[in-house]
Structures are given as C-alpha cells and as structure tokens.
Write a protein that holds these residues in place. Structure first.
Motif, short mmCIF file in Angstrom:
data_model
loop_
_atom_site.label_atom_id
_atom_site.label_comp_id
_atom_site.label_asym_id
_atom_site.label_seq_id
_atom_site.Cartn_x
_atom_site.Cartn_y
_atom_site.Cartn_z
N GLU A 198 -0.18 -5.13 8.17
CA GLU A 198 -0.99 -4.14 8.88
C GLU A 198 -0.31 -2.77 8.85
O GLU A 198 -0.97 -1.74 8.68
CB GLU A 198 -1.23 -4.59 10.32
CG GLU A 198 -2.26 -5.70 10.45
CD GLU A 198 -2.38 -6.22 11.88
OE1 GLU A 198 -3.33 -6.96 12.15
OE2 GLU A 198 -1.51 -5.87 12.72
N ARG A 199 1.00 -2.76 9.01
CA ARG A 199 1.72 -1.48 8.96
C ARG A 199 1.68 -0.88 7.56
O ARG A 199 1.57 0.34 7.40
CB ARG A 199 3.17 -1.68 9.43
CG ARG A 199 3.31 -1.80 10.93
CD ARG A 199 4.74 -1.62 11.38
NE ARG A 199 5.57 -2.77 11.01
CZ ARG A 199 5.70 -3.87 11.74
NH1 ARG A 199 5.04 -3.96 12.88
NH2 ARG A 199 6.48 -4.85 11.35
N CYS B 29 -0.69 -1.38 5.23
CA CYS B 29 -2.05 -0.90 4.97
C CYS B 29 -2.36 0.39 5.73
O CYS B 29 -3.10 1.25 5.25
CB CYS B 29 -3.07 -1.98 5.32
SG CYS B 29 -3.04 -3.39 4.19
N LYS B 30 -1.80 0.51 6.91
CA LYS B 30 -2.00 1.74 7.69
C LYS B 30 -1.25 2.91 7.07
O LYS B 30 -1.70 4.05 7.12
CB LYS B 30 -1.52 1.51 9.13
CG LYS B 30 -1.78 2.68 10.06
CD LYS B 30 -1.34 2.35 11.48
CE LYS B 30 -1.59 3.53 12.41
NZ LYS B 30 -1.14 3.23 13.80
N HIS B 31 -0.10 2.61 6.46
CA HIS B 31 0.73 3.67 5.87
C HIS B 31 0.17 4.14 4.52
O HIS B 31 0.14 5.34 4.25
CB HIS B 31 2.16 3.16 5.68
CG HIS B 31 3.01 4.04 4.81
ND1 HIS B 31 3.41 5.31 5.19
CD2 HIS B 31 3.51 3.85 3.55
CE1 HIS B 31 4.14 5.84 4.23
NE2 HIS B 31 4.21 4.99 3.23
N TYR B 32 -0.30 3.21 3.69
CA TYR B 32 -0.75 3.56 2.35
C TYR B 32 -2.11 4.25 2.39
O TYR B 32 -3.01 3.83 3.12
CB TYR B 32 -0.89 2.32 1.47
CG TYR B 32 0.41 1.73 0.99
CD1 TYR B 32 1.43 2.54 0.47
CD2 TYR B 32 0.61 0.35 1.00
CE1 TYR B 32 2.60 1.99 0.01
CE2 TYR B 32 1.79 -0.21 0.53
CZ TYR B 32 2.80 0.62 0.04
OH TYR B 32 3.95 0.08 -0.43
N ARG C 149 -3.91 -5.14 1.07
CA ARG C 149 -5.15 -5.44 1.79
C ARG C 149 -5.61 -6.87 1.52
O ARG C 149 -6.05 -7.58 2.43
CB ARG C 149 -6.23 -4.43 1.40
CG ARG C 149 -7.52 -4.59 2.21
CD ARG C 149 -8.51 -3.49 1.88
NE ARG C 149 -8.85 -3.48 0.45
CZ ARG C 149 -9.69 -2.60 -0.10
NH1 ARG C 149 -10.25 -1.66 0.65
NH2 ARG C 149 -9.95 -2.65 -1.39
#
Length: 914
Positions: A576-577, A579-582, A593
C-alpha cells in the motif's frame, strides 16, 4: 590487532594494542613502498621479530632509536596503515615507543620480539596451543575441530586421528580428543573459509578472549586478578569475572608503590567504597598495569590524542606518562578521509576453496569485501560464508561503556539511494529477516526439543512440521531474492548483468503468487495452536513451559505460531505504501498494484481466522499470568482490556490488576510467589451491570463505581485518559453481554472463600507442574509491564501492534554518554529487542515501551544529528538515530502505536465476533 607476544591478551603497547573488543577493529593497508622511518645516528643492531606464521624477520635499528622506530619498520614491512591498533612485545612486556629501545634490553641480539594480529585464525590457533585462551572443553573442542577442518578437510577417522596425534592444538588435547573428533564429523562439506569464520565467531564470544590477567589482592588479602578491556577495569577470581568498573564510573586511576587505586564517581546506589584498593606484586607491576589502563581509556574514550603534560619548572609531582598516538576516533576519521589504496590480501592454504579465490580486499571504511577467507582469513569479510551481508567488525554491548565513540558510523555515512521506494523495499528486507528468524524458532528450535521428548504427541509434531516447514523453505528463497535486489539497487553488488534493479514489485508479485499456493498450510496454523494447547493440557506442558524460558523464545511461543498470518498484513501494508508513493506511470506501479490485489484477497480470506486466533492466543497467554481460574479460554469469551486500577476498600485505595472480558470483569492482586502470578480476588459479571462516575461522591480523582448484581466496587484510574478508556470499554462490554442469550458462567475455579483450598488440591494432583510453573514463569509479560507502569492495554492495541512491527539498524545513545552504538533492533509486542546483528539467534536485552513517550530532542539537549528520536519514561532517556527520513518516520509511527493507546472504537468485524 598487532601486539607483541602471541598470547591473546589485552594489554596494549604504547602503539595501541588494545583488546577486549577485538571484533570492532578493522585493518587497512597502504600501497607498497612506504618509506622507513628516519633513525638517529649510532651503531646499528639487529632485532628479530617473529611473525604469526613462525617466520622471523630481522630489522636494523640504531642503538639510540626509540621503540617506535622498530614498530614503524614492522608496519612498513607489513604495509599496515592503522598501526595504532598494534604493538610489539618481548618476555611478556610491551615496548615503550618513546624511550630508547635498547635501554631496557640487556642483550638485543638474543631478544626475540613477537608479532600477533587478532581476528586471524592463526592467532587463535596459537593462543589455544599456548593455553592462553581460557575456555571450557566444549568450546575448545569445537574450535580445534574447525581448525582441523580448515587444514585437512572432511572427517576421515584414520586421517583425523593421525593428524591429532602429530599436531598439538591444546595443552590437554588427549583428554578431549573424542569431543574434537565428534565435532569434526559435523563439518562435512565445510570449506576452509567457513571453518575460519566459525572459529573466529566462537573465539570472539569467549569471556576470556583478549584478557590478560594481572595478579593482585584485595584489602582482605584475597587472591584476585585485574584486567583491562575497552569497557573498563575488570576483576577476576580465578577465571571468573566477579566485577567490572566501567570507564564512565571511574573518576581516577592511580598507584602508590604496589597499591593500585580505583576512585569511583559518587553514586548513592553503589555498595562499594568510593576508592577501591588492590595490592599487586611490586611497584613495577602496578605501574605497568596503570599505564595500560591509561592507554585503554584514552584510546577508546577520547576523541583526540591527549596533550602532553608540561614540564614543571622546579620539581615533578606524579607520573608524566601520557597516551601517545591517535585515538580510535582519529583512526576512523583518518581512514574515512584518506583514499588508501586497496591491496588484495591473498591467504595461503585456500587454493582448493570452492568459494573461489580467497581474494579479500580491506576497505578504508573498515569493512572487507571478498569471496572467501583462507586459513588466516580475517573476521569481518563483507559477506559471511553463507553469502549474507554482515559486519562483525562492530560488536556493540548494551551498556554505556560498550558504545563506540564514533559519530559517523558506516550506516550513517553510506550514501543510499534517495528514492523513498528504496527505503520501503529495505523495510521489506529487514522485517523479512526477523520473520525468517521467528519461523526458525518453530521449525528448528522447538521441533528440535519436541523431537527428543517421547511424551510429546507425534500427531502434534507432524502437524507443526507439515504446516510450517514448507512456509519456512519458501521464505528462505524469498529473502535471498530480496537481499540480492536490494544489494543491486544500492549499488553494493558486483553483478555484471545489465538491467533496471531499482524496483521490488516484480519480486513481490512473483512470491505472493507463490505464497497463495501455501494457503492450505496457512489455514492449518490455527489448528496447530489449538492442538498444541490440547497437548499441553495433558502430557507436554512441561516441555512447552521450559522451551519458553530459552532465550531464543523471546516472545510467548503461541505468538510465533501466528506469525505467518501476521506477515500477510505486513506485505499488504508495504505494498500500500509503494502504490501510494509511485505515480501510475512508474515501471514498478503495475506489479505492485497486482501484488497488492493478490495479498488483499489472501488477507480477506484469512481475516476471520486470524482475529479468532489472536483472541484465543491472548486468552492462553493470560491463563499463564493468572492463578485461581478455571477454563479461561471459554468458547465465545473475548478479551477486551487489562491494566491497573486502584480499588477502594476499608484499607483505602489498593492497586489491583483488572481483566475485562466480554462477559465479566476480574480483579486480582500480584502474588508473592517466585512466579509473580496474579491471584484472583473477585469476579463481576457484566450482565446487568451499571457504571457511574463517582469522583465527587468519594473525593477520589478519576474514580467510578461499578454496580453488579452481587456487589459493587469503587475503582480509580491513574489519570483522566485511563479512566475514559476503561469506562468506554466497560460500557461497550456491558452492551455486548446484554445482547448475549444468557448470563456468563462463573469464571473462578471455586468460590472465593475456598480459593486457597482449591489451589492446594490442584498442587496435590500435579505438584511437579505447579512447582515448575512457579520457578519458570516469565516475569516480563505485558501484564507485569502494565502493573509496574500503572497503565492498561486493550485488544485493539494488541491488534494494532500486530500490524506495527519493524526491524532494522539503529544507533543508540544514552542520556549522559557521547558515543553512538550500532544495534539491530526489532520492535514487536510493545517492546524493543536489541541484538548485535540480524544474524543473532536471540536478543541481548529488551525495552518494554508501555508508559514511555516518544518525541524529538529539543535544542537544549545538544543532539546535533538528523533523524533522531527520543524515548523517555521518568528518569530513563534514550536517543536513537535512523538512516533516513522515511525510516525515522516509520520508527516514530510504530513506537507511537505502543506508547499511545489506539482508538477505543472496535472494528465492526470484531464486534461481529463478539
């Protein structure tokens, strides 16, 4: 280290031979052709120096030359840049580098100086043969077996016996010859490089390694021995260390004739006199030992070389001796700032090593890169024989004196990639290492113990083996892939294959898809927990209880059984971190993802089982902390909160431990038995209970009254926030109890009046179990921490703690110390666990964080470093440094989850379970 005689001792020469922490030293080499030191005019004499390989070198020096000239000639001959760690010795005396060498030598042509270099296998071998490395027979036999494996290879009965007959490795070798051969049998396939590494690993952990004993007596005339190490002055009786005086506690060292005096700093808790006195054999012995102490203290504790004492105009008072040379801090700075040419060290005797050429290159930062070690290999290669990165050149102790006084440690200096994704991936690596170690507790340590116990049911053994061994094997491969990718990403790998390695999603996607194939094993883990509890209730309770006392089992064993389910949550949070960063256009986003979708599906599939098992495990853990309870893990019962409240009685407010379940509230007092279990005093059913705040009524701050069907009690919390948590959770539990079909059954084994009689009858039925239980029960569980810190923890907090686990290297500093200490730190179960490195099997110390606060240091604390956080509880203060902004924020986040109570509202899924 480079010292005089090959004796494995801890005395320094004036050049700086300092033992006690040999594993913290590195060696760098200069380019060949270093000029020899200039010598004063005078007649030349020949001095012989014996090297570790028993060869002798002859050096020509002037009669008027100080000892430093001979020492420098040896350093030039060996291409040693960091000569400050080394020294020369003859006849058990170190040479003075300042005074003329020949002034203390009667016959220089007949004097043989000795050279030794610690962290080399030859040094250990020589120390064992001379009887100077004191250890028990088991350690001696194991070390000799590794030496033989390195020299002749795999065990062959005839060849090995003949080799032991013709080679003397120990003074009393014949007495333990069988032990040596038995150990040698187990090293089949072990290369010389691995053997040398194992030899040095064993040696550096021996208490007497690097210790030179100086005979002395105390005030009462008792025969003792004094020694000096990097930590301070040590006192031995025989070969047993009976006391240690840390440098931070020593105010002054001095001697008067043959009396050696240690003046300690004022400390009201210290049972010793302010000044300790020891009598040594003579004034010369006393002065020599005093000089050694002065050099140790200056080398390890000071940042700069002490200035020489000015010469008095009229008369002298006291000794003018001062440490001369660079301190350890100056050496590290010198190596770091100067670009020393890396000279390959090729070890003889390892041409047949399957690990490749023993080509070891020592870097200027004190680490070593290479593919293997030979029979004289250095401890501290950049890769362990297993191929995993490690840095055994640092061995931090969990004391103030163990701090390496170095503000620019390797981890802090290393230039990492700046991308946040790298640090997220590194968190995956560090936590995966800890997870694999936790799996080893089950697959190796516990199964090894259970396999030898005939009373342990075979069905449970087989169930645990079949459920956890495939998972452990899978994650071994997963960890290797992550380690290799992170090495490539950070630029530390020598891989020649071209490609973009600055991503982790492809590895996660591949392995999470592989993990899905193990779902059937993960579903069996809850069954393992249940069956183990059933087995322990009959035959195998003593085995499980004894295993939990082993240091490798640093948490309640049942927690280890649930680790694979918890790990799924960690993968989900890491993804989750990422995917949030990219950004969606990033090359790694698509794989991350897809991996997140797969792991989310697995978590959803196993979430119900996970939550039920967490509650069941918590009830089983509480069962060990409570006495006088029958069938605590009752079907349908949920644990909600435990902690301290003060109960109002005829004697006033008394501290009690309260346990809130979904059907009742139990209050207890701490027992006086060695096990310190909590004895139940009463039970309040929640069915029909009402609660009313009563601070004004009783005049007691933060108090409230509980009205039950049988009785009512008045309790007080330690603060307003604690009261709010208890009141809200109790009201919620009352609502849940009202919704149940019927009132709860009695939790206690019998009526309260017959409690003691019930316990006595239980001891008659299984007395051995009860006595062992009292002796072996841990006293540092969450319940005991809450008792001492006067706080409480809820099941929500435990659930949050499952998600917030972290591992990694941190630099630690105490409140009143200057040096930073590198440690491998694991955060789990509301505690920090400290290790020397991630490869250690068990922690050396732990710090429960309940009740602590975590903040950043203020300007007045003079912590002029980046990424530092502070832990504080009453007078206890610790500072920790992380390597980047991301890791700093992560450590702050997970520690806050332990120091601040989680949201008091229960998730809907948990309410449904109630």
């Amino acid at each position: 280290m480079f010292s005089g005689k090959v004796d494995g001792t801890d005395r320094p020469s004036a050049a700086g031979q300092r033992l006690g922490a040999p594993e913290s030293f590195g060696v760098s080499t200069l380019e060949p052709g270093l000029r020899a030191p200039a010598q004063p005019p005078g007649r030349q004499v020949s001095i012989r120096v014996q090297m570790l390989d028993d060869t002798q070198e002859v050096f020509q020096i002037s009669q008027r030359s100080p000892g430093k000239v001979l020492f420098d000639l040896v350093c030039v001959h060996l291409n040693l840049a960091e000569g400050d760690y080394f020294g020369l010795e003859y006849q058990d005396h170190y040479i003075n580098l300042i005074t003329p060498l020949l002034s203390s030598i009667i016959s220089p042509s007949h004097t043989l100086f000795y050279f030794c270099l610690y962290l080399f296998a030859l040094q250990i071998k020589h120390d064992l043969a001379c009887g100077r490395l004191i250890c028990n027979d088991t350690s001696a036999a194991l070390m000799v077996s590794h030496i033989i494996q390195s020299e002749i290879g795999d065990f062959d009965e005839t060849q090995s016996w003949q080799h032991l007959l013709h080679n003397k490795y120990l003074p009393d070798q014949d007495a333990i010859r069988d032990k040596i051969t038995e150990c040698h049998r187990k090293h089949v396939g072990q290369t010389p490089a691995v053997s040398d590494y194992q030899l040095l690993e064993i040696a550096r952990r021996l208490e007497m390694y690097g210790v030179r004993l100086h005979p002395a007596k105390d005030r009462e005339g008792t025969k003792l021995s004094l020694a000096v190490a990097h930590t301070g002055v040590l006192v031995f009786q025989g070969y047993t260390k009976i006391n240690a005086f840390n440098w931070s506690k020593v105010r002054k060292l001095s001697f008067k004739r043959k009396r050696f005096l240690i003046k300690l700093r004022a400390d009201p808790t210290n049972a010793h006199h302010d000044t300790l006195e020891f009598a040594m054999a003579s004034r010369d012995c006393c002065k020599i030992f005093w000089k050694i102490c002065v050099e140790y203290h200056a080398f390890f504790r000071l940042f700069e070389e002490p200035k020489p004492k000015p010469k008095p105009i009229l008369f002298t008072r006291g000794s003018s001796f001062r440490f001369s040379g660079r301190t350890q801090k100056q050496i590290i700075d010198y190596v770091k700032d100067s670009e020393l040419k890396k000279v390959p060290f090729e070890s003889p005797g390892s041409e047949d090593s399957p690990l490749g050429s023993p080509h070891v290159v020592v870097n200027g930062n004190g680490s070593v890169n290479g593919q293997g070690m030979g029979s004289t290999g250095i401890l501290g290669t950049g890769h362990s024989p297993e191929g995993r990165h490690l840095s055994p050149l640092t061995s931090p102790l969990l004391t103030d004196a163990g701090c390496v006084r170095n503000d620019d440690e390797e981890e802090a200096r290393r230039k990492f990639p700046t991308d946040k994704a790298y640090f997220i991936a590194k968190e995956l690596l560090t936590t995966e290492r800890t997870y694999l170690k936790d799996l080893q507790v089950i697959t190796e340590s516990f199964q090894g113990v259970a396999g030898k116990d005939e009373a342990f049911p075979d069905f449970v053994k087989n169930l645990i083996s079949a459920s956890y061994d495939p998972v452990y094997k899978f994650h071994q491969g997963f960890l290797r892939e992550v380690e290799q990718r992170l090495a490539q990403w950070s630029g530390r790998s020598n891989a020649h294959i071209k490609g973009d390695y600055q991503r982790i999603g492809d590895i996660l996607l591949k392995n999470i898809q592989g993990l899905r194939q193990l779902t059937i094993h993960l579903q069996k883990h809850s069954e393992c927990l249940v069956e183990l509890e059933r087995a322990c209730s009959r035959k195998a309770e003593a085995l499980c209880r004894d295993f939990e006392q082993q240091r490798v089992c640093y948490l309640p064993f049942n927690i280890f059984l649930l680790r694979p389910l918890h790990r799924l949550l960690h993968y989900k949070l890491i993804l989750e971190r990422l995917c949030k960063h990219y950004p969606p256009t990033h090359d790694d986003f698509r794989d991350c993802r897809a991996a997140l979708a797969d792991i989310s599906e697995m978590v959803l599939q196993l979430q119900g089982t996970m939550m039920k098992m967490e509650n069941f495990q918590k009830l089983l853990e509480l069962k060990k902390d409570l006495t006088g309870i029958d069938n605590l893990a009752f079907p349908g019962r949920e644990f909600i909160r435990l902690g301290c409240l003060s109960k109002l009685s005829g004697k006033g407010l008394q501290q009690r431990m309260f346990f809130l379940f979904s059907d009742c509230l139990v209050y207890t007092s701490r027992g006086m038995t060695p096990s310190n279990q909590f004895k139940v005093h009463g039970q309040l059913p929640l069915y029909g209970m009402t609660i009313r705040e009563s601070e004004e009524e009783w005049g007691v701050p933060h108090s409230f009254t509980l009205f039950g069907q049988r009785q009512s009690v008045v309790v007080a919390a330690s603060c307003a926030s604690e009261m709010e948590r208890w009141v809200e959770d109790i009201r919620m539990a009352i609502d849940l109890a009202e919704q149940s079909s019927s009132p709860s059954t009695d939790l206690l084994s019998t009526s309260l009046s017959d409690n003691s009689k019930s316990l006595e009858s239980e001891e008659e039925l299984c007395g051995s179990r009860s006595s062992l239980e009292r002796q072996g029960h841990r006293g540092n569980t969450t319940v005991h921490v809450c008792w001492h810190r006067n706080t409480s923890v809820s099941m929500v907090d435990f659930s949050v703690a499952v998600e917030n686990q972290l591992s990694g290297n941190l630099l630690r500093k105490f409140k009143n110390s200057n040096g930073w200490q590198k440690l491998w730190v694991v955060f789990t179960n509301f505690s920090l666990f400290f290790y020397k490195s991630h490869q250690d099997d068990y922690p050396l110390a732990s710090l429960p964080l309940l009740g602590y606060s975590v903040t950043v240091p203020s300007e007045s604390e003079n912590i002029h470093k980046d990424y530092v956080f502070k832990l504080h509880f009453k007078s206890h203060v610790y500072y920790f440094r992380s390597e980047s902004e991301y890791t700093f924020e992560r450590w702050m986040e997970v520690i806050r989850s332990a120091t601040c109570s989680a949201s008091r509202s229960l998730p809907s899924t948990r309410k449904d379970l109630y």
